[in-house]
Design an enzyme around this catalytic site. Structure first.
Site, PDB file in Angstrom:
ATOM      1  N   ASP A 278      11.978 -13.836  20.921  1.00 14.11           N
ATOM      2  CA  ASP A 278      11.582 -12.821  21.941  1.00 14.11           C
ATOM      3  C   ASP A 278      12.252 -13.030  23.101  1.00 14.11           C
ATOM      4  O   ASP A 278      11.428 -13.111  24.227  1.00 14.11           O
ATOM      5  CB  ASP A 278      10.047 -12.574  22.040  1.00 14.11           C
ATOM      6  CG  ASP A 278       9.646 -11.414  22.594  1.00 14.11           C
ATOM      7  OD1 ASP A 278      10.510 -10.574  23.064  1.00 14.11           O
ATOM      8  OD2 ASP A 278       8.296 -11.067  22.759  1.00 14.11           O
ATOM      9  N   GLY A 293       7.081 -12.182  29.661  1.00 15.85           N
ATOM     10  CA  GLY A 293       8.135 -12.708  28.792  1.00 15.85           C
ATOM     11  C   GLY A 293       9.048 -14.021  29.250  1.00 15.85           C
ATOM     12  O   GLY A 293       8.928 -14.112  30.436  1.00 15.85           O
TER      13      GLY A 293
HETATM   14  O1  DOR Z   1       6.779 -10.547  26.698  1.00 13.52           O
HETATM   15  C1  DOR Z   1       7.278  -9.638  26.296  1.00 13.52           C
HETATM   16  N1  DOR Z   1       8.436  -9.392  26.971  1.00 13.52           N
HETATM   17  N2  DOR Z   1       6.853  -8.826  25.286  1.00 13.52           N
HETATM   18  C2  DOR Z   1       7.518  -7.833  24.805  1.00 13.52           C
HETATM   19  O2  DOR Z   1       6.905  -7.207  23.998  1.00 13.52           O
HETATM   20  C3  DOR Z   1       8.429  -7.273  25.599  1.00 13.52           C
HETATM   21  C4  DOR Z   1       9.226  -8.251  26.367  1.00 13.52           C
HETATM   22  C5  DOR Z   1      10.224  -7.592  27.351  1.00 13.52           C
HETATM   23  O3  DOR Z   1      10.824  -6.443  27.140  1.00 13.52           O
HETATM   24  O4  DOR Z   1      10.364  -8.192  28.377  1.00 13.52           O
END
Ligand code: DOR
Length: 394
Positions: A278, A293
């Site tokens: 991720d 993220g």
């Molecule tokens: O933490 C995250 N960031 N979860 C997600 O599902 C999308 C991702 C992002 O695109 O930044």
């Protein structure tokens, strides 16, 4: 081009070997007699594993290339030992048209650094309801996803699964009931996971669960796997290494100890198919503003190795299965085993080497790593793709 890889400890999902590996034109072949054109590659006693495949990556290209693009992302992937990534569709524009998809694929091929796989949106422009664009799916798409969002509407998800099954594409599902996240974030993931397990089971439709993070979700997935539903799933390095933290913005959030231990238990019991990063680049300003993220590609191996193998939870073979053999199989790439017929994509690792991961050495355009200035173990020394050296440490 013929190459013989020698002087290593080879590890794939099932074997440990010191036998030479013979390759020809980027593929592992049976032993041959070397001639003057054969290149001998001395691996200096390092561990040689099939290079990794990431099922869940954000390269932000097109639209957000100030945080990452295909080139910087590919270099970050190589630094982490990856030769293939599966890019999510939450770009601008969203990847829900042939033009956007084909442009990304063509630019990825031209770069010739790693294998770029591009996920296509389940609903047109992530509107949560329109599926007509799937009737004209570009050649080569093997995953659809609205990652970043769940598909809230039950009927839309039912219809999407029927279409996906007809088309022979897999789905990688971000499970989150939007209206519930602010009220009960755990329930938001669990509820949608249970719905989609049941739909997959009833429709015999293959699905893959993205970044599973709760005890409830992994419990449901395990139950429906036992029933024979065609389900696979991934967990992230951050959800298996961290818990009890509410200061770190990521979606799904860092959960409680009970969740982390349930994920590790499920890995040990064979219910988790893959570790996926991720990898989610954001600028420093965006992180301050709360964007969810973290970076993941460059540190996923060390984090997973330290969390799972050094701690004695699983074997190194099992880690190779989670980072290479299984995700490659799910993506349909013949990679992940040190056997004839498989791609000569290899990573050479110094398992004993400790290193401090500094901000300066980050290859991603963004710097939102949780591991800056942390000491990590298990250093990626070289990466070969189709037998060609693509990355060398230092
Ligand atoms: O933490 C995250 N960031 N979860 C997600 O599902 C999308 C991702 C992002 O695109 O930044």
């Amino acid at each position: 081009m013929k190459k013989i890889f020698t002087n290593f400890i080879g590890i794939d999902d099932t074997t440990i070997t010191k036998n030479n590996i013979y390759t020809e034109d980027g593929v592992i072949v049976g032993a041959y007699k070397e001639d003057e054109d054969t290149e001998i590659i001395d691996c200096q006693g390092l561990f040689l594993m099939p290079a990794f495949t990431d099922l869940h990556t954000h390269f932000r290209d097109p639209g957000f290339t100030y945080k990452e693009d295909l080139e910087t992302g590919s270099y970050a992937a190589l630094k982490g030992g990856y030769t293939a990534v599966n890019l999510m569709a939450n770009t601008d524009p969203v990847v829900s048209s042939k033009e956007v998809y084909e442009d990304i694929m063509a630019r990825g091929r031209d770069l010739d650094l790693i294998d770029i796989h591009q996920v296509y949106a389940i609903t047109k422009d992530f509107d949560g309801k329109s599926l007509e664009h799937l009737d004209d799916l570009p050649q080569g798409v093997n995953f659809i996803s609205d990652d970043g969002h769940g598909v809230d509407d039950d009927t839309t998800m039912y219809e999407a699964m029927v279409k996906a099954k007809d088309l022979g594409v897999n789905m990688t599902l971000h499970e989150e009931v939007r209206g519930l996240s602010a009220i009960n974030y755990e329930l938001a993931e669990d509820l949608m996971t249970i719905r989609d397990c049941y739909l997959s089971y009833k429709l015999a439709c293959p699905i893959h669960f993205s970044h599973v993070s709760t005890k409830g979700s992994i419990g449901a997935i395990s139950y429906f796997k036992d029933l024979g539903a065609p389900i696979t799933c991934e967990v992230t390095p951050h959800h298996i290494s961290l818990s009890e933290r509410d200061d770190l913005r990521v979606n799904p959030p860092i959960r409680e100890n009970k969740d982390k231990y349930a994920l590790i238990g499920a890995i040990k019991n064979g219910y988790v198919d893959a570790i996926a990063t991720d990898h989610a680049p954001h600028t420093d300003e965006e992180k301050v503003q709360g964007k969810p993220g973290f970076l993941g590609l460059e540190t996923a191996f060390s984090t997973s190795y330290m969390t799972l193998v050094q701690s004695g939870e699983i074997s190194l073979n099992k880690l190779v299965a989670l980072m290479s053999t299984n995700p490659s199989g799910i993506l349909g790439i013949k990679k992940g085993k040190l056997e004839e017929g498989y791609l000569a994509d290899f990573v050479l690792v110094d398992l004993d080497r400790e290193y401090t991961y500094t901000r300066d050495e980050i290859r991603s355009k963004s710097k939102n790593s949780l591991l800056i200035d942390k000491t990590l173990k298990g250093s990626i020394e070289k990466v070969y793709r189709r037998g060609e050296l693509k990355y060398e440490n230092n």
